[in-house]
Design an enzyme around this catalytic site. Structure first.
Site, mmCIF file in Angstrom:
data_model
loop_
_atom_site.group_PDB
_atom_site.id
_atom_site.type_symbol
_atom_site.label_atom_id
_atom_site.label_comp_id
_atom_site.label_asym_id
_atom_site.label_seq_id
_atom_site.Cartn_x
_atom_site.Cartn_y
_atom_site.Cartn_z
ATOM 1 C CE LYS A 144 41.569 43.641 41.514
ATOM 2 N NZ LYS A 144 40.877 44.858 41.160
ATOM 3 C CB THR B 66 39.629 45.923 44.643
ATOM 4 O OG1 THR B 66 40.919 46.074 44.049
ATOM 5 C CG2 THR B 66 38.595 45.940 43.548
HETATM 6 O O1 LIG Z 1 42.434 46.787 40.002
HETATM 7 C C1 LIG Z 1 42.095 47.822 40.511
HETATM 8 C C2 LIG Z 1 42.741 48.370 41.705
HETATM 9 O O2 LIG Z 1 43.915 47.691 42.003
HETATM 10 C C3 LIG Z 1 40.955 48.578 39.949
HETATM 11 O O3 LIG Z 1 39.783 47.979 40.310
HETATM 12 P P1 LIG Z 1 38.508 48.143 39.386
HETATM 13 O O4 LIG Z 1 38.835 47.511 38.052
HETATM 14 O O5 LIG Z 1 37.449 47.425 40.138
HETATM 15 O O6 LIG Z 1 38.240 49.606 39.248
#
Ligand SMILES: O=C(CO)COP(=O)(O)O
Ligand SMILES: NC(=O)C1=CN([C@@H]2O[C@H](COP(=O)(O)OP(=O)(O)OC[C@H]3O[C@@H](n4cnc5c(N)ncnc54)[C@H](O)[C@@H]3O)[C@@H](O)[C@H]2O)C=CC1
Length: 332
Positions: free
Chosen positions: A192, A249
């Site tokens: 993701k 995300t």
């Molecule tokens: O995994 C995340 C939210 O579930 C955090 O995303 P980031 O690592 O892109 O900040």
């Protein structure tokens, strides 16, 4: 009382430590940064990585000493930037109690080996799979740190281990479900981030909802195809760790991956976006690993390939999307 040690006092390690402390556990944070150890112990704060929290719970302490950190732990939680996990864990190996469960919060694939974190953690610690649990879900650290309701999934081949972790980390604002699909959960969390980079880039370049939705659904299809080729349960991709985390995300400036992509879309170079990043953007090294995994498994990964051309060759957002359109597949 369960003794839980969190390795890595970054944004998520600290927020998850607070979740565990709020659930009534005795929580020890290990940080390699002496100023973070000092701030947690003396001010109950982590102003470096999680300034939003003004006072961490009293049952959260910190140390920089590896042996002291883990010697009494029932559960060891790993929240270290994925590319450094193997090296860091090897140094903890002599001190981890032989019956402790080890939980990974990490969302990335090791670039040097193209291995998932379940593989890296069990190899580095010589840990049997039945003592390993992966926790993943839509959990932007700043929101969880502010105690906004959220949920995640704990995955283990050992149901009892997953349930023990779920129980230990469930409180009145955080809930953990269980599954046995470790591979599916790992693939969701890692892939993701690649999609979030691409969606962020499209947003930064000024594109709208249709473009974002297209990238998100193509990313989901790619993640499902790769995960299934590795034996994951397709249902996992439609749960919290899959669609749930994609929504969180890819739709939030709180995500480092989304923000990194958005900065690229606004015209920053990879170096400039790296310098501007507020913490690790796991999707960056993971993108190349996904391309390699796709090649090994014979699974097309057009989104990861296009994003990899952005990261390695600096192609523009329009060209990245053009490459997605040029993909020969006609079946959705
Ligand atoms: O995994 C995340 C939210 O579930 C955090 O995303 P980031 O690592 O892109 O900040
Ligand atoms: N922040 C979030 O919202 C979420 C993050 N995650 C995942 O959790 C993991 C950690 O994320 P954050 O804490 O947010 O990142 P962060 O960037 O805030 O912190 C990274 C952590 O890794 C440690 N680290 C880096 N290099 C190291 C090394 N060589 N040796 C030992 N430790 C080292 C740092 O000291 C720091 O504790 C990542 O894989 C991330 O994808 C998962 C869910 C949510």
């Amino acid at each position: 009382m369960t003794h839980i040690t969190v390795l890595g006092a970054g944004a998520w390690g600290t927020a998850f430590g607070q979740v565990l402390a709020d659930a009534g556990n005795d929580v020890m944070m290990w940080a390699r940064e002496p100023e973070i150890v000092e701030a947690i112990n003396n001010e109950q704060r982590n102003p470096v990585r999680l300034p939003v929290v003004e006072k961490l719970p009293e049952n959260m302490r910190a140390t920089g000493n590896r042996e002291e950190a883990v010697r009494d732990a029932d559960i060891v939680v790993v929240a270290i930037a994925a590319q450094f996990a193997r090296m860091a864990l090897e140094e903890f190996k002599p001190f981890i109690p032989s019956n402790a469960l080890v939980v990974s919060l990490m969302k990335g694939i090791e670039r040097s080996s193209d291995k998932r974190m379940d593989e890296v953690v069990t190899e580095a610690l010589d840990l049997p799979m039945n003592r390993f649990v992966a926790v993943s879900g839509p959990n932007l650290s700043k929101e969880v740190a502010q105690r906004m309701p959220a949920a995640a999934v704990a995955a283990s081949v050992n149901r009892e281990a997953a349930e023990k972790v779920a129980q230990a980390a469930t409180n009145d604002y955080f809930k953990i479900f269980v599954t046995d699909d470790v591979v599916g959960i790992e693939m969701c969390g890692s892939l993701k981030n690649v999609t979030a980079l691409a969606v962020g880039m499209a947003r930064g370049a000024g594109y709208g909802e249709n473009t974002a939705a297209m990238i998100e659904t193509r990313g989901l299809a790619e993640l499902t195809a790769l995960g299934e080729a590795l034996g994951a349960n397709p249902r996992t991709f439609f749960g919290l760790a899959g669609v749930g985390d994609l929504i969180a995300t890819c739709g939030s400036p709180l995500s480092r991956n989304f923000t990194f992509g958005s900065n690229l879309g606004r015209g920053m170079s990879v170096e400039e976006a790296t310098a501007a990043s507020n913490g690790v953007a796991e999707g960056v090294p993971t993108t190349a690993a996904v391309v390699a995994l796709g090649e090994q498994l014979g699974v097309p990964t057009p989104l990861a390939c296009a994003m990899n051309n952005v990261l390695e060759h600096g192609i523009s957002c329009a060209d990245m999307l053009g490459q997605l359109f040029a993909d020969g597949a006609l079946e959705e």
